[in-house]
Design an enzyme around this catalytic site. Structure first.
Site, mmCIF file in Angstrom:
data_model
loop_
_atom_site.group_PDB
_atom_site.id
_atom_site.type_symbol
_atom_site.label_atom_id
_atom_site.label_comp_id
_atom_site.label_asym_id
_atom_site.label_seq_id
_atom_site.Cartn_x
_atom_site.Cartn_y
_atom_site.Cartn_z
ATOM 1 N N HIS A 94 7.810 5.580 10.176
ATOM 2 C CA HIS A 94 6.987 5.497 8.957
ATOM 3 C C HIS A 94 6.035 6.688 9.041
ATOM 4 C CE1 HIS A 94 4.777 4.063 5.614
ATOM 5 N NE2 HIS A 94 4.561 2.807 5.964
ATOM 6 N N ARG A 109 0.803 -1.237 0.000
ATOM 7 C CA ARG A 109 0.000 0.000 0.000
ATOM 8 C C ARG A 109 0.826 1.273 0.000
ATOM 9 N NH1 ARG A 109 -2.422 -3.459 2.866
ATOM 10 N NH2 ARG A 109 -0.380 -4.430 2.799
ATOM 11 N N THR A 110 1.948 1.309 0.667
ATOM 12 C CA THR A 110 2.706 2.560 0.707
ATOM 13 C C THR A 110 3.224 2.901 -0.687
ATOM 14 O OG1 THR A 110 3.381 1.947 2.941
ATOM 15 C CG2 THR A 110 4.542 3.787 1.922
ATOM 16 N N ARG A 114 11.749 3.566 0.728
ATOM 17 C CA ARG A 114 11.704 2.622 1.857
ATOM 18 C C ARG A 114 12.971 1.802 1.812
ATOM 19 N NH1 ARG A 114 6.659 -1.263 3.280
ATOM 20 N NH2 ARG A 114 5.967 0.756 4.085
ATOM 21 N N LYS A 116 25.726 -3.694 -5.841
ATOM 22 C CA LYS A 116 27.098 -3.646 -6.378
ATOM 23 C C LYS A 116 27.996 -2.798 -5.496
ATOM 24 C CE LYS A 116 25.067 -3.708 -11.001
ATOM 25 N NZ LYS A 116 24.767 -2.828 -12.134
HETATM 26 N N1 CP Z 1 1.271 -0.061 6.052
HETATM 27 C C1 CP Z 1 2.270 -0.348 5.198
HETATM 28 O O1 CP Z 1 3.372 0.206 5.294
HETATM 29 O O2 CP Z 1 1.975 -1.285 4.268
HETATM 30 P P1 CP Z 1 2.964 -1.798 3.123
HETATM 31 O O3 CP Z 1 4.124 -2.489 3.824
HETATM 32 O O4 CP Z 1 2.153 -2.742 2.280
HETATM 33 O O5 CP Z 1 3.452 -0.602 2.370
#
Ligand code: CP
Length: 339
Positions: free
Chosen positions: A137, A59-60, A109, A88
């Site tokens: 997050h 989702r993110t 991420r 690398k």
């Molecule tokens: N909530 C969340 O970070 O979901 P994802 O890991 O699917 O991005």
């Protein structure tokens, strides 16, 4: 001083004041018709988002990309460290110098705490932290708090005075770390932290909540913890942070919530939240599917809100928030969402 969103990195909740959250949330309100495809806008036409996900995500990653597209921008992605030149031996700083030549904004991420800040230090364009290891997050916490505000307002309440139980892996769960920091901006919050002792919330988050004047209870007892709260915020055991699956299995399934437990212990209308993914395997089943019919289950309202909060972040950072409505156009195609 309130943060200047324009041109800023979004790396940690620590950078925000309460006024910033108000600006962001009221901007997010205005994004909803565009997220629902009732209207369209092209204010980010010509802009490119670099969506760099060096760790698994559904989702993110997709909501950042969709949010940028819905504002008219284009998205380029890199998924998985193994398909990038990080394998690398390229440094995060060199990667940032390169990618910020290709993009106008970067969402990233990465499995290491502090990695996104390190990347941002060499980036020529704003960087949003999409999750750095077990650290933070921030965009998830912002969408979570936006959801909390909406759920509370629907019940004639506000964020101030909130009672919330956070449950599960509070040691490695970055969403609850960011949410604790965010709640420190509000007044008179009661926080119940429910976890196995080995996966307790790190002490600095607990101290920050107490310094903000909040009441904090640390416990490993689920049923009494969910009895007098407005929000039950469940989290997954973060298996990817453990040495191996067997270590995670020691805790998986420890705090299961289902409709029967909810009915017996929760106040009516207690909101159930989870950042997702929920672990629905039989050995975990942390939020039972039998809760899906419960109107207080807000997990998919959270994911929908993620889109509009992320659109608001982009619009503020790239300084087009005031132009979105001015450039609004009708949508002509069949919208299955509204049928
Ligand atoms: N909530 C969340 O970070 O979901 P994802 O890991 O699917 O991005």
């Amino acid at each position: 001083m309130p943060v200047q969103f324009k041109g800023s990195h979004i790396l940690s909740i620590d950078q925000f004041q309460r006024e910033d959250i108000e600006i962001l949330f009221r901007t997010a309100d205005r994004m909803e018709p565009y997220a629902q495809r009732r209207k369209m806008t092209r204010v980010l036409e010509g802009a490119i988002l670099g969506n760099m996900f060096f760790e698994a995500s559904t989702r993110t990653r997709i909501s950042f990309g969709s949010a940028f597209n819905l504002l008219g921008g284009e998205v380029r992605e890199s998924v998985g460290a193994e398909s990038s030149s990080l394998v690398k031996g390229e440094s995060l700083q060199d990667t940032a110098r390169v990618l910020s030549g290709y993009s106008d904004l970067i969402c990233m991420r990465h499995p290491q705490s502090g990695s996104v800040a390190e990347f941002a230090s060499a980036s020529r364009v704003p960087v949003i932290n999409g999750g750095d290891g077990s650290n933070e997050h921030p965009s998830q916490a912002l969408l979570d708090l936006y959801t909390i505000e909406r759920e509370m307002v629907a019940r004639g309440r506000a964020i101030d005075g909130l009672r919330i139980a956070m449950i599960g892996d509070l040691k490695y769960g970055r969403t609850v770390h960011s949410l604790c920091r965010l709640l420190c901006l509000y007044d008179n919050v009661r926080v119940v932290l429910v976890s196995p002792r080995e996966l307790a919330m790190p002490e600095d988050y607990v101290e920050a909540l107490r310094e903000a004047g909040h009441s904090v209870l640390v416990t490993d007892r689920l049923e009494e913890s969910i009895a007098h709260v407005d929000i039950v915020y469940s989290t997954r055991i973060q298996e990817e942070r453990f040495q191996d699956r067997q270590q995670a299995d020691l805790y998986r399934g420890r705090f299961r919530l289902n409709q029967s437990i909810y009915t017996r212990h929760c106040e009516p209308n207690t909101v159930i939240m989870h950042p997702l993914p929920r672990d629905s395997r039989a050995e975990a089943n942390e939020l039972d599917r039998d809760l899906d019919a419960n109107p207080n289950l807000a997990i998919f309202r959270q994911t929908d809100n993620g889109l509009i909060v992320r659109m608001a972040l982009f619009a503020l950072i790239l300084d087009v928030a005031d132009q979105v409505d001015r450039h609004a156009r009708p949508v002509h195609w069949f919208n299955p969402r509204l049928a």
